[in-house]
Design a protein around this motif. Structure first.
Motif, PDB file in Angstrom:
ATOM      1  N   ILE A  35     -23.623 -25.282 -82.627  1.00  0.00           N
ATOM      2  CA  ILE A  35     -23.088 -24.633 -81.430  1.00  0.00           C
ATOM      3  C   ILE A  35     -24.257 -24.049 -80.637  1.00  0.00           C
ATOM      4  O   ILE A  35     -25.042 -23.254 -81.158  1.00  0.00           O
ATOM      5  CB  ILE A  35     -22.086 -23.511 -81.786  1.00  0.00           C
ATOM      6  CG1 ILE A  35     -21.025 -24.007 -82.772  1.00  0.00           C
ATOM      7  CG2 ILE A  35     -21.480 -22.912 -80.522  1.00  0.00           C
ATOM      8  CD1 ILE A  35     -20.172 -25.139 -82.282  1.00  0.00           C
ATOM      9  N   LEU A  36     -24.367 -24.453 -79.370  1.00  0.00           N
ATOM     10  CA  LEU A  36     -25.462 -24.000 -78.519  1.00  0.00           C
ATOM     11  C   LEU A  36     -25.104 -22.688 -77.827  1.00  0.00           C
ATOM     12  O   LEU A  36     -24.062 -22.573 -77.189  1.00  0.00           O
ATOM     13  CB  LEU A  36     -25.769 -25.070 -77.463  1.00  0.00           C
ATOM     14  CG  LEU A  36     -26.846 -24.744 -76.444  1.00  0.00           C
ATOM     15  CD1 LEU A  36     -28.200 -24.576 -77.121  1.00  0.00           C
ATOM     16  CD2 LEU A  36     -26.911 -25.843 -75.383  1.00  0.00           C
ATOM     17  N   ASP A  37     -25.992 -21.702 -77.957  1.00  0.00           N
ATOM     18  CA  ASP A  37     -25.896 -20.454 -77.208  1.00  0.00           C
ATOM     19  C   ASP A  37     -26.763 -20.663 -75.966  1.00  0.00           C
ATOM     20  O   ASP A  37     -27.990 -20.603 -76.036  1.00  0.00           O
ATOM     21  CB  ASP A  37     -26.410 -19.286 -78.057  1.00  0.00           C
ATOM     22  CG  ASP A  37     -26.324 -17.955 -77.340  1.00  0.00           C
ATOM     23  OD1 ASP A  37     -26.332 -17.923 -76.088  1.00  0.00           O
ATOM     24  OD2 ASP A  37     -26.266 -16.922 -78.033  1.00  0.00           O
ATOM     25  N   VAL A  38     -26.115 -20.961 -74.843  1.00  0.00           N
ATOM     26  CA  VAL A  38     -26.829 -21.318 -73.620  1.00  0.00           C
ATOM     27  C   VAL A  38     -27.711 -20.180 -73.136  1.00  0.00           C
ATOM     28  O   VAL A  38     -28.853 -20.399 -72.716  1.00  0.00           O
ATOM     29  CB  VAL A  38     -25.830 -21.753 -72.513  1.00  0.00           C
ATOM     30  CG1 VAL A  38     -26.551 -22.068 -71.223  1.00  0.00           C
ATOM     31  CG2 VAL A  38     -25.024 -22.948 -72.971  1.00  0.00           C
ATOM     32  N   GLU A  39     -27.220 -18.951 -73.192  1.00  0.00           N
ATOM     33  CA  GLU A  39     -27.988 -17.802 -72.697  1.00  0.00           C
ATOM     34  C   GLU A  39     -29.268 -17.598 -73.494  1.00  0.00           C
ATOM     35  O   GLU A  39     -30.313 -17.297 -72.929  1.00  0.00           O
ATOM     36  CB  GLU A  39     -27.138 -16.532 -72.736  1.00  0.00           C
ATOM     37  CG  GLU A  39     -26.017 -16.529 -71.722  1.00  0.00           C
ATOM     38  CD  GLU A  39     -25.159 -15.278 -71.802  1.00  0.00           C
ATOM     39  OE1 GLU A  39     -25.485 -14.362 -72.581  1.00  0.00           O
ATOM     40  OE2 GLU A  39     -24.159 -15.227 -71.080  1.00  0.00           O
ATOM     41  N   ARG A  40     -29.194 -17.746 -74.794  1.00  0.00           N
ATOM     42  CA  ARG A  40     -30.384 -17.560 -75.653  1.00  0.00           C
ATOM     43  C   ARG A  40     -31.191 -18.846 -75.809  1.00  0.00           C
ATOM     44  O   ARG A  40     -32.255 -18.822 -76.414  1.00  0.00           O
ATOM     45  CB  ARG A  40     -29.950 -17.043 -77.023  1.00  0.00           C
ATOM     46  CG  ARG A  40     -29.382 -15.637 -76.951  1.00  0.00           C
ATOM     47  CD  ARG A  40     -28.871 -15.106 -78.271  1.00  0.00           C
ATOM     48  NE  ARG A  40     -29.780 -15.341 -79.381  1.00  0.00           N
ATOM     49  CZ  ARG A  40     -29.394 -15.567 -80.630  1.00  0.00           C
ATOM     50  NH1 ARG A  40     -28.117 -15.579 -80.943  1.00  0.00           N
ATOM     51  NH2 ARG A  40     -30.271 -15.774 -81.578  1.00  0.00           N
ATOM     52  N   ARG A  41     -30.659 -19.994 -75.305  1.00  0.00           N
ATOM     53  CA  ARG A  41     -31.302 -21.299 -75.440  1.00  0.00           C
ATOM     54  C   ARG A  41     -31.628 -21.591 -76.901  1.00  0.00           C
ATOM     55  O   ARG A  41     -32.742 -21.928 -77.272  1.00  0.00           O
ATOM     56  CB  ARG A  41     -32.549 -21.393 -74.564  1.00  0.00           C
ATOM     57  CG  ARG A  41     -32.261 -21.258 -73.081  1.00  0.00           C
ATOM     58  CD  ARG A  41     -33.461 -21.392 -72.193  1.00  0.00           C
ATOM     59  NE  ARG A  41     -34.414 -22.426 -72.564  1.00  0.00           N
ATOM     60  CZ  ARG A  41     -34.325 -23.722 -72.235  1.00  0.00           C
ATOM     61  NH1 ARG A  41     -33.296 -24.145 -71.534  1.00  0.00           N
ATOM     62  NH2 ARG A  41     -35.244 -24.583 -72.612  1.00  0.00           N
ATOM     63  N   MET A  42     -30.570 -21.443 -77.721  1.00  0.00           N
ATOM     64  CA  MET A  42     -30.748 -21.582 -79.151  1.00  0.00           C
ATOM     65  C   MET A  42     -29.473 -22.112 -79.793  1.00  0.00           C
ATOM     66  O   MET A  42     -28.376 -21.783 -79.351  1.00  0.00           O
ATOM     67  CB  MET A  42     -31.062 -20.182 -79.693  1.00  0.00           C
ATOM     68  CG  MET A  42     -31.568 -20.095 -81.055  1.00  0.00           C
ATOM     69  SD  MET A  42     -32.173 -18.429 -81.348  1.00  0.00           S
ATOM     70  CE  MET A  42     -33.888 -18.803 -81.433  1.00  0.00           C
ATOM     71  N   LEU A  43     -29.612 -22.952 -80.802  1.00  0.00           N
ATOM     72  CA  LEU A  43     -28.461 -23.334 -81.616  1.00  0.00           C
ATOM     73  C   LEU A  43     -28.217 -22.161 -82.547  1.00  0.00           C
ATOM     74  O   LEU A  43     -29.077 -21.813 -83.366  1.00  0.00           O
ATOM     75  CB  LEU A  43     -28.769 -24.619 -82.402  1.00  0.00           C
ATOM     76  CG  LEU A  43     -29.047 -25.839 -81.533  1.00  0.00           C
ATOM     77  CD1 LEU A  43     -29.559 -26.991 -82.375  1.00  0.00           C
ATOM     78  CD2 LEU A  43     -27.806 -26.255 -80.771  1.00  0.00           C
ATOM     79  N   SER A  44     -27.085 -21.509 -82.389  1.00  0.00           N
ATOM     80  CA  SER A  44     -26.876 -20.239 -83.092  1.00  0.00           C
ATOM     81  C   SER A  44     -25.865 -20.307 -84.228  1.00  0.00           C
ATOM     82  O   SER A  44     -25.807 -19.422 -85.063  1.00  0.00           O
ATOM     83  CB  SER A  44     -26.437 -19.161 -82.104  1.00  0.00           C
ATOM     84  OG  SER A  44     -25.209 -19.541 -81.502  1.00  0.00           O
ATOM     85  N   ARG A  45     -25.043 -21.352 -84.245  1.00  0.00           N
ATOM     86  CA  ARG A  45     -24.048 -21.481 -85.312  1.00  0.00           C
ATOM     87  C   ARG A  45     -23.918 -22.953 -85.680  1.00  0.00           C
ATOM     88  O   ARG A  45     -24.209 -23.831 -84.886  1.00  0.00           O
ATOM     89  CB  ARG A  45     -22.698 -20.944 -84.876  1.00  0.00           C
ATOM     90  CG  ARG A  45     -22.745 -19.491 -84.498  1.00  0.00           C
ATOM     91  CD  ARG A  45     -21.397 -18.858 -84.703  1.00  0.00           C
ATOM     92  NE  ARG A  45     -21.446 -17.472 -84.320  1.00  0.00           N
ATOM     93  CZ  ARG A  45     -21.523 -16.475 -85.193  1.00  0.00           C
ATOM     94  NH1 ARG A  45     -21.571 -16.719 -86.462  1.00  0.00           N
ATOM     95  NH2 ARG A  45     -21.543 -15.232 -84.777  1.00  0.00           N
ATOM     96  N   LYS A  46     -23.450 -23.187 -86.903  1.00  0.00           N
ATOM     97  CA  LYS A  46     -23.252 -24.563 -87.341  1.00  0.00           C
ATOM     98  C   LYS A  46     -22.122 -24.615 -88.353  1.00  0.00           C
ATOM     99  O   LYS A  46     -21.770 -23.615 -88.978  1.00  0.00           O
ATOM    100  CB  LYS A  46     -24.524 -25.133 -87.969  1.00  0.00           C
ATOM    101  CG  LYS A  46     -24.909 -24.459 -89.276  1.00  0.00           C
ATOM    102  CD  LYS A  46     -26.143 -25.090 -89.857  1.00  0.00           C
ATOM    103  CE  LYS A  46     -26.492 -24.410 -91.179  1.00  0.00           C
ATOM    104  NZ  LYS A  46     -27.634 -25.042 -91.834  1.00  0.00           N
ATOM    105  N   VAL A  47     -21.546 -25.795 -88.484  1.00  0.00           N
ATOM    106  CA  VAL A  47     -20.555 -26.052 -89.523  1.00  0.00           C
ATOM    107  C   VAL A  47     -20.849 -27.447 -90.069  1.00  0.00           C
ATOM    108  O   VAL A  47     -21.160 -28.358 -89.313  1.00  0.00           O
ATOM    109  CB  VAL A  47     -19.095 -25.913 -89.020  1.00  0.00           C
ATOM    110  CG1 VAL A  47     -18.767 -26.945 -87.981  1.00  0.00           C
ATOM    111  CG2 VAL A  47     -18.115 -25.975 -90.166  1.00  0.00           C
ATOM    112  N   SER A  48     -20.816 -27.571 -91.382  1.00  0.00           N
ATOM    113  CA  SER A  48     -21.180 -28.823 -92.036  1.00  0.00           C
ATOM    114  C   SER A  48     -19.997 -29.398 -92.797  1.00  0.00           C
ATOM    115  O   SER A  48     -19.153 -28.665 -93.313  1.00  0.00           O
ATOM    116  CB  SER A  48     -22.336 -28.567 -93.004  1.00  0.00           C
ATOM    117  OG  SER A  48     -22.639 -29.744 -93.721  1.00  0.00           O
ATOM    118  N   SER A  49     -19.976 -30.713 -92.897  1.00  0.00           N
ATOM    119  CA  SER A  49     -18.913 -31.381 -93.654  1.00  0.00           C
ATOM    120  C   SER A  49     -19.033 -31.094 -95.141  1.00  0.00           C
ATOM    121  O   SER A  49     -18.072 -31.220 -95.882  1.00  0.00           O
ATOM    122  CB  SER A  49     -18.972 -32.893 -93.416  1.00  0.00           C
ATOM    123  OG  SER A  49     -20.186 -33.425 -93.900  1.00  0.00           O
ATOM    124  N   SER A  50     -20.208 -30.693 -95.594  1.00  0.00           N
ATOM    125  CA  SER A  50     -20.405 -30.436 -97.015  1.00  0.00           C
ATOM    126  C   SER A  50     -20.213 -28.968 -97.384  1.00  0.00           C
ATOM    127  O   SER A  50     -20.269 -28.614 -98.550  1.00  0.00           O
ATOM    128  CB  SER A  50     -21.798 -30.894 -97.442  1.00  0.00           C
ATOM    129  OG  SER A  50     -22.787 -30.195 -96.719  1.00  0.00           O
TER     130      SER A  50
END
Length: 79
Positions: A35-50
């Motif tokens: 999940i991209l945090d546009v304001e911080r220009r950073m991928l800030s969250r993720k979810v994995s199938s595993s």
């Protein structure tokens, strides 16, 4: 995309279900949605199938690593 549109699931559970569907459909070992945090220009969250059906915190600057380059360019990349 019945899975992603299910109103009875939390957003995290929808993302987890979607990553499992992508993994299974494309015959992958695992799949991760960032999940991209546009304001911080950073991928800030993720979810994995595993993993579990929850969003994990991460901090990947846009433009760094495979996921960060993909986020900054808007184009898919392979490792």
């Amino acid at each position: 995309m019945r899975t992603a549109n299910s109103a009875t699931l939390s957003y995290a559970a929808r993302f987890a279900s979607l990553t499992r569907l992508i993994r299974k459909t494309l015959l992958l070992e695992s799949a991760t949605i960032y999940i991209l945090d546009v304001e911080r220009r950073m991928l800030s969250r993720k979810v994995s199938s595993s993993g579990t059906a929850k969003l994990s915190i991460c901090a990947i600057p846009s433009g760094e690593g495979v996921a960060g380059r993909c986020a900054s360019s808007g184009q898919p990349r392979s490792a």
